[in-house]
Design a protein around this motif. Structure first.
Motif, PDB file in Angstrom:
ATOM      1  N   LYS A 140       0.651  -1.194  -0.047  1.00  0.00           N
ATOM      2  CA  LYS A 140       0.045   0.036   0.090  1.00  0.00           C
ATOM      3  C   LYS A 140       1.255   1.252  -0.237  1.00  0.00           C
ATOM      4  O   LYS A 140       1.057   2.676   0.675  1.00  0.00           O
ATOM      5  CB  LYS A 140      -0.847  -0.275   1.209  1.00  0.00           C
ATOM      6  N   ASP A 142       1.286   3.847  -1.617  1.00  0.00           N
ATOM      7  CA  ASP A 142       0.204   4.753  -1.919  1.00  0.00           C
ATOM      8  C   ASP A 142      -0.202   5.372  -1.409  1.00  0.00           C
ATOM      9  O   ASP A 142      -0.974   6.504  -0.919  1.00  0.00           O
ATOM     10  CB  ASP A 142      -0.415   4.129  -3.312  1.00  0.00           C
ATOM     11  N   SER A 167       2.963  -0.415  -4.200  1.00  0.00           N
ATOM     12  CA  SER A 167       1.238  -1.300  -4.315  1.00  0.00           C
ATOM     13  C   SER A 167       0.421  -2.118  -5.589  1.00  0.00           C
ATOM     14  O   SER A 167       0.714  -1.444  -6.226  1.00  0.00           O
ATOM     15  CB  SER A 167       1.033   0.782  -4.166  1.00  0.00           C
ATOM     16  N   SER A 168      -0.106  -2.701  -4.876  1.00  0.00           N
ATOM     17  CA  SER A 168      -0.935  -3.462  -5.621  1.00  0.00           C
ATOM     18  C   SER A 168      -1.925  -2.355  -7.023  1.00  0.00           C
ATOM     19  O   SER A 168      -2.687  -2.860  -8.095  1.00  0.00           O
ATOM     20  CB  SER A 168      -1.728  -4.531  -5.128  1.00  0.00           C
ATOM     21  N   LYS A 169      -2.107  -0.984  -6.010  1.00  0.00           N
ATOM     22  CA  LYS A 169      -3.640  -1.099  -6.746  1.00  0.00           C
ATOM     23  C   LYS A 169      -2.938   0.695  -8.129  1.00  0.00           C
ATOM     24  O   LYS A 169      -3.091   0.608  -9.069  1.00  0.00           O
ATOM     25  CB  LYS A 169      -3.912   0.684  -4.995  1.00  0.00           C
ATOM     26  N   SER A 193      -3.860  -9.929   8.651  1.00  0.00           N
ATOM     27  CA  SER A 193      -5.895  -9.959   7.371  1.00  0.00           C
ATOM     28  C   SER A 193      -5.609  -7.989   7.300  1.00  0.00           C
ATOM     29  O   SER A 193      -5.460  -7.278   7.876  1.00  0.00           O
ATOM     30  CB  SER A 193      -6.697  -9.773   8.413  1.00  0.00           C
ATOM     31  N   GLY A 194      -5.879  -8.412   6.269  1.00  0.00           N
ATOM     32  CA  GLY A 194      -5.532  -6.865   4.869  1.00  0.00           C
ATOM     33  C   GLY A 194      -4.995  -6.269   5.154  1.00  0.00           C
ATOM     34  O   GLY A 194      -4.685  -4.980   4.141  1.00  0.00           O
ATOM     35  N   GLY A 196      -3.041  -6.813   2.390  1.00  0.00           N
ATOM     36  CA  GLY A 196      -2.934  -6.791   0.319  1.00  0.00           C
ATOM     37  C   GLY A 196      -2.518  -8.066   0.034  1.00  0.00           C
ATOM     38  O   GLY A 196      -2.082  -7.859  -1.016  1.00  0.00           O
ATOM     39  N   LYS A 197      -2.418  -9.505   0.496  1.00  0.00           N
ATOM     40  CA  LYS A 197      -1.701 -10.258   0.114  1.00  0.00           C
ATOM     41  C   LYS A 197      -2.718 -10.794  -0.855  1.00  0.00           C
ATOM     42  O   LYS A 197      -1.771 -10.983  -2.000  1.00  0.00           O
ATOM     43  CB  LYS A 197      -1.907 -11.609   1.110  1.00  0.00           C
ATOM     44  N   SER A 198      -3.988 -11.246  -0.575  1.00  0.00           N
ATOM     45  CA  SER A 198      -4.490 -11.607  -2.102  1.00  0.00           C
ATOM     46  C   SER A 198      -4.358 -10.422  -3.074  1.00  0.00           C
ATOM     47  O   SER A 198      -4.637 -10.187  -4.476  1.00  0.00           O
ATOM     48  CB  SER A 198      -6.134 -11.820  -1.398  1.00  0.00           C
ATOM     49  N   SER A 199      -4.900  -8.930  -2.958  1.00  0.00           N
ATOM     50  CA  SER A 199      -4.436  -8.163  -3.496  1.00  0.00           C
ATOM     51  C   SER A 199      -3.078  -7.868  -4.505  1.00  0.00           C
ATOM     52  O   SER A 199      -2.907  -7.735  -5.655  1.00  0.00           O
ATOM     53  CB  SER A 199      -4.509  -6.606  -3.138  1.00  0.00           C
ATOM     54  N   ASN A 213     -11.694  -8.097  -0.827  1.00  0.00           N
ATOM     55  CA  ASN A 213     -12.499  -7.062  -0.055  1.00  0.00           C
ATOM     56  C   ASN A 213     -12.653  -6.255   0.327  1.00  0.00           C
ATOM     57  O   ASN A 213     -11.557  -4.954   1.065  1.00  0.00           O
ATOM     58  CB  ASN A 213     -12.956  -7.344   1.646  1.00  0.00           C
ATOM     59  N   ARG A 216     -14.150  -2.880   2.545  1.00  0.00           N
ATOM     60  CA  ARG A 216     -12.703  -2.858   4.409  1.00  0.00           C
ATOM     61  C   ARG A 216     -12.199  -1.404   4.615  1.00  0.00           C
ATOM     62  O   ARG A 216     -11.918  -1.640   5.351  1.00  0.00           O
ATOM     63  CB  ARG A 216     -11.939  -4.248   4.370  1.00  0.00           C
ATOM     64  N   THR A 225     -11.307 -11.717   4.896  1.00  0.00           N
ATOM     65  CA  THR A 225     -11.810 -12.680   3.177  1.00  0.00           C
ATOM     66  C   THR A 225     -10.596 -13.466   2.792  1.00  0.00           C
ATOM     67  O   THR A 225     -11.826 -14.858   2.558  1.00  0.00           O
ATOM     68  CB  THR A 225     -10.822 -11.044   2.103  1.00  0.00           C
ATOM     69  N   THR A 226      -9.303 -14.110   3.018  1.00  0.00           N
ATOM     70  CA  THR A 226      -9.626 -15.317   2.250  1.00  0.00           C
ATOM     71  C   THR A 226      -9.139 -16.261   3.520  1.00  0.00           C
ATOM     72  O   THR A 226      -9.125 -15.980   4.575  1.00  0.00           O
ATOM     73  CB  THR A 226      -8.143 -15.386   1.988  1.00  0.00           C
ATOM     74  N   GLY A 245      -5.203 -14.219   6.647  1.00  0.00           N
ATOM     75  CA  GLY A 245      -4.285 -13.812   7.604  1.00  0.00           C
ATOM     76  C   GLY A 245      -3.797 -14.028   8.894  1.00  0.00           C
ATOM     77  O   GLY A 245      -5.122 -14.542  10.172  1.00  0.00           O
TER      78      GLY A 245
HETATM   79  N1  LIG Z   1      -4.744   1.875  -1.185  1.00  0.00           N
HETATM   80  C1  LIG Z   1      -4.716   0.358  -1.451  1.00  0.00           C
HETATM   81  N2  LIG Z   1      -5.147  -0.900  -1.065  1.00  0.00           N
HETATM   82  C2  LIG Z   1      -4.574  -1.719  -1.010  1.00  0.00           C
HETATM   83  C3  LIG Z   1      -3.760  -1.843  -1.801  1.00  0.00           C
HETATM   84  N3  LIG Z   1      -3.644  -3.347  -1.876  1.00  0.00           N
HETATM   85  C4  LIG Z   1      -4.870  -4.258  -0.897  1.00  0.00           C
HETATM   86  N4  LIG Z   1      -5.410  -2.556  -1.203  1.00  0.00           N
HETATM   87  C5  LIG Z   1      -6.756  -2.634  -0.068  1.00  0.00           C
HETATM   88  O1  LIG Z   1      -6.848  -4.087   1.463  1.00  0.00           O
HETATM   89  C6  LIG Z   1      -7.983  -4.756   1.849  1.00  0.00           C
HETATM   90  C7  LIG Z   1      -7.402  -5.795   2.101  1.00  0.00           C
HETATM   91  O2  LIG Z   1      -7.155  -6.461   0.720  1.00  0.00           O
HETATM   92  P1  LIG Z   1      -6.553  -7.723   1.357  1.00  0.00           P
HETATM   93  O3  LIG Z   1      -5.851  -8.896  -0.514  1.00  0.00           O
HETATM   94  O4  LIG Z   1      -8.327  -8.781   0.810  1.00  0.00           O
HETATM   95  O5  LIG Z   1      -5.668  -7.978   1.696  1.00  0.00           O
HETATM   96  P2  LIG Z   1      -5.630 -10.132   2.486  1.00  0.00           P
HETATM   97  O6  LIG Z   1      -4.035  -9.466   3.345  1.00  0.00           O
HETATM   98  O7  LIG Z   1      -5.392 -10.848   1.821  1.00  0.00           O
HETATM   99  O8  LIG Z   1      -6.490 -10.317   3.806  1.00  0.00           O
HETATM  100  P3  LIG Z   1      -7.054 -11.310   3.990  1.00  0.00           P
HETATM  101  O9  LIG Z   1      -7.163 -12.590   3.045  1.00  0.00           O
HETATM  102  O10 LIG Z   1      -8.033 -10.611   5.342  1.00  0.00           O
HETATM  103  O11 LIG Z   1      -5.767 -12.352   5.042  1.00  0.00           O
HETATM  104  C8  LIG Z   1      -9.066  -3.830   0.327  1.00  0.00           C
HETATM  105  O12 LIG Z   1     -10.024  -3.248   0.525  1.00  0.00           O
HETATM  106  C9  LIG Z   1      -7.960  -4.202  -0.714  1.00  0.00           C
HETATM  107  O13 LIG Z   1      -8.666  -2.953  -1.940  1.00  0.00           O
HETATM  108  C10 LIG Z   1      -2.421  -1.309  -1.984  1.00  0.00           C
HETATM  109  O14 LIG Z   1      -1.614  -1.466  -2.730  1.00  0.00           O
HETATM  110  N5  LIG Z   1      -3.344   0.131  -1.788  1.00  0.00           N
END
Ligand SMILES: Nc1nc2c(ncn2[C@@H]2O[C@H](COP(=O)(O)OP(=O)(O)OP(=O)(O)O)[C@@H](O)[C@H]2O)c(=O)[nH]1
Ligand SMILES: [Mg+2]
Length: 343
Positions: A140, A142, A167-169, A193-194, A196-199, A213, A216, A225-226, A245
């Motif tokens: 993240k 960004d 940044s995945s975004k 959790s959160g 951004g692993k899955s992102s 998600n 969130r 989410t995962t 997470g």
């Molecule tokens: N601003 C921003 N938000 C991001 C980025 N990557 C992920 N997010 C946001 O972060 C939140 C969580 O992302 P996930 O990829 O679901 O996170 P996770 O680590 O897989 O979470 P779990 O599956 O619960 O373990 C989502 O709302 C995404 O849109 C990023 O690079 N920048």
């Protein structure tokens, strides 16, 4: 489908058995991939419940008795090249396997309130113990204008470990990950959790493979989410194990990784006058002297002490587990069946 594309590299194959890799773990059932493509398999009772084969986890290479008209049977878990586990949050259940046979551990934290240097240290210790190469991935990008404080904090605890900021975004920093994205290599993503692993899986795949998600935002509390671990293959042949997470990473037999992660402290400790120096008030203590001269950061030493105490606790519970296993051998077959049902 060729299993060597999945990184299979063993000489010995039992007759009539087919090599496969575990790509997901469900209740009592495993997603697998083999020369017959993707399918499902269950454990063969005799080997797993009575002969003590290690229960497979995602990333494991196994031998199966292939069935074309239903679930195949898993006969054997092959020796693991690398392995990662943690103490189960439900302490009575002991160890929880997380992943096996990966080449790189991506330790992920986001550049906002998830960033926590102590947690980073804990993950790093466990990653080193797995025998795979750790890489720190700060996500993240960004969301912050200034990475420097994060980089400084990170380098303080992770000397010699590559840190990538992504940044995945926006796609920022993705090129830094290219050295790890090689055909036949497996990456495991770890982090709260959160973060951004899955992102990141989706960003690297260029398509939505994992659920994310979207609503969130920065809230990393409570919702996951995962929900199960899964191995996916990118188009270029790199494999990623995405994990749910983890709020806290329980420690399990980490002493070895701990010594690597804090090799600077161990080096000072080797110079203490007394071999069993506790680095408190003993004369000739090289660790205290290093703290006083500023060569060693006191906070880092405190963290080391806390982790050591926790590792000791884990080792003690390891002894407890071994005693329990011995008792287990003595119980009746009927009870073992019950264990199978519970599993
Ligand atoms: N601003 C921003 N938000 C991001 C980025 N990557 C992920 N997010 C946001 O972060 C939140 C969580 O992302 P996930 O990829 O679901 O996170 P996770 O680590 O897989 O979470 P779990 O599956 O619960 O373990 C989502 O709302 C995404 O849109 C990023 O690079 N920048
Ligand atoms: Mg996820």
């Amino acid at each position: 489908m060729n299993i060597t594309d999945y990184g299979f590299n063993y000489d010995l194959i039992q007759e009539r058995s087919i090599p496969a890799r575990i790509i997901s773990v469900h209740k009592g059932r495993f997603g697998i991939v083999s020369e017959f493509g993707e399918g499902f398999a269950q454990l063969k009772g005799k080997e797993y419940y009575f002969s003590g084969e290690a229960f497979p986890t995602v990333g494991d290479f196994v031998l199966i008795d292939h069935k074309s008209d239903g679930d195949s049977r898993i006969i054997k878990t092959l020796e693991r090249k690398t392995y990662f586990s943690r103490r189960d949050p439900d302490k009575s259940r002991g160890e929880q396997s997380i992943a096996a046979n990966f080449d790189y551990v991506f330790i992920m934290q986001s550049l906002n309130h998830d960033f926590n240097v102590k947690r980073l240290e804990r993950y790093l210790t466990a990653a080193r113990q797995s025998k795979a190469e750790p890489v720190i991935v700060l996500t993240k990008a960004d969301l912050t204008d200034d990475y420097l404080p994060y980089i400084l904090e990170t380098s303080r605890v992770a000397e010699g470990v590559r840190t990538c900021i992504v940044s995945s975004k926006t796609g920022y920093g993705m090129n830094e990950l290219l050295p790890y994205l090689q055909k036949g290599k497996t990456l495991v993503f770890l982090g709260s959790s959160g973060v951004g692993k899955s992102s990141l899986v989706n960003a690297l795949a260029g398509e939505k493979i994992m659920d994310v998600n979207g609503i969130r935002e920065d809230d990393s509390k409570g919702r996951h989410t995962t929900t199960h671990r899964e191995l996916i293959m990118l188009k270029n042949g790199t494999m990623i194990i995405d994990t749910p997470g983890m709020r806290e990473l329980g420690m399990w037999d980490i002493t070895e990784g701990l010594n690597d992660a804090f090799s600077d402290i161990e080096a000072f400790a080797n110079r203490c006058r007394f071999r069993d120096c506790r680095h408190e008030t003993e004369p000739g203590c090289a660790v205290r002297a290093a703290i006083e001269s500023g060569e060693l950061d006191e906070i880092r030493f405190d963290n080391y002490r806390k982790l050591r105490t926790e590792a000791k606790y884990s080792e003690d519970s390891g002894d407890y587990r071994r005693q329990k296993e011995q008792r287990f051998k003595a119980i009746t077959i009927g009870e073992r069946k019950k264990r199978k049902e519970v599993y």
